[in-house]
Design an enzyme around this catalytic site. Sequence first.
Site, PDB file in Angstrom:
ATOM      1  CG  ASN A 105       1.229  -6.938 -41.979  1.00 24.68           C
ATOM      2  OD1 ASN A 105       0.720  -8.384 -41.360  1.00 24.68           O
ATOM      3  ND2 ASN A 105       0.831  -6.229 -42.845  1.00 24.68           N
ATOM      4  CG  HIS A 164      -3.776  -6.071 -46.388  1.00 25.73           C
ATOM      5  ND1 HIS A 164      -2.664  -4.666 -46.920  1.00 25.73           N
ATOM      6  CD2 HIS A 164      -4.581  -5.703 -47.248  1.00 25.73           C
ATOM      7  CE1 HIS A 164      -2.758  -4.131 -48.014  1.00 25.73           C
ATOM      8  NE2 HIS A 164      -4.368  -4.961 -48.202  1.00 25.73           N
ATOM      9  CG  HIS A 221       5.618  -1.923 -48.533  1.00 26.96           C
ATOM     10  ND1 HIS A 221       4.342  -2.599 -48.544  1.00 26.96           N
ATOM     11  CD2 HIS A 221       6.084  -2.392 -49.161  1.00 26.96           C
ATOM     12  CE1 HIS A 221       4.449  -3.536 -49.420  1.00 26.96           C
ATOM     13  NE2 HIS A 221       5.606  -3.549 -49.821  1.00 26.96           N
ATOM     14  N   GLY A 223       6.126  -6.663 -41.160  1.00 31.80           N
ATOM     15  CA  GLY A 223       5.270  -7.645 -41.783  1.00 31.80           C
ATOM     16  C   GLY A 223       6.830  -8.990 -41.794  1.00 31.80           C
ATOM     17  CG  HIS A 224       8.288 -10.159 -46.275  1.00 31.05           C
ATOM     18  ND1 HIS A 224       7.750 -11.347 -46.790  1.00 31.05           N
ATOM     19  CD2 HIS A 224       9.107 -10.236 -46.798  1.00 31.05           C
ATOM     20  CE1 HIS A 224       8.552 -11.843 -47.576  1.00 31.05           C
ATOM     21  NE2 HIS A 224       9.541 -11.450 -47.711  1.00 31.05           N
ATOM     22  CD  GLU A 252      -1.709  -2.976 -43.144  1.00 20.59           C
ATOM     23  OE1 GLU A 252      -1.450  -1.895 -43.161  1.00 20.59           O
ATOM     24  OE2 GLU A 252      -1.139  -3.751 -43.787  1.00 20.59           O
TER      25      GLU A 252
END
EC number: 2.6.99.2
Length: 243
Positions: free
Chosen positions: A7, A43, A195, A218-219, A70
């Site tokens: 992501n 996203h 997540h 992602g993060h 998303e």
Amino acid sequence: MTKLSVNINKFATLRNARGGNMPDILKVAQDCERFGADGITVHPRPDERHIRYQDVIDLKPLVTTEFNIEGYPSKGFMDLVLAIKPDQCTLVPDPPDAITSNTGWDTIQYQSFLKDVIGTLKAAGIRVSIFLNADVSKVEAAKTAGADRIELYTGPYAEEYAKARTQPQNFQLFNDYKNTAKAATAIGLDLNAGHDLSLENLRFFKLHIPQLKEVSIGHALVCDAIYLGLENTIQLYKRELTD
């Protein structure tokens, strides 16, 4: 092997903080693929605070792996997705002001709405995944709504994993993930997850849910890349996903 979709939203957050085009989001996506990512996830949100709608349009001809878009299926989002026709669309029940995704769909309450949205996406040849909490009772309704996959919302898992290192009794929640995964695959739904997955907690999740087709990260991956470098970080995450 479970696929890793990177992501790239956080790279866009960094770019937007200063304006201009540093880092170059298109090059980031291409580099992630070159470094081993199996897919690219974006996203786009209505306020375009990270990935912008134009980014999504510009990325389409460049992404050579799986392209996953998303978001909440607003009219603007649906128009974008139907124009781009990504490999996968992941439906997330985010309100417009959400900082980040924080829950999955109530597939029973929103059954009619999801059927309409999913039917439109699948008619365009787009695979559809529904963001879902670890809740067996919502799995059957995801199937009847027409989804091809569910994406397990792993925020609660990540939080409990950190606690479980010193308080093992707090890890009972993981049974809900295993049971939801089994229920999904039993009725023909493929399984994604995402997540707050990280190098710390990813391997355990993969080992105990072998049905996992794909994770979107992602993060944590971007944070690790600051210290470890992007190419090395992507390879480290892929190593955690090997069978």
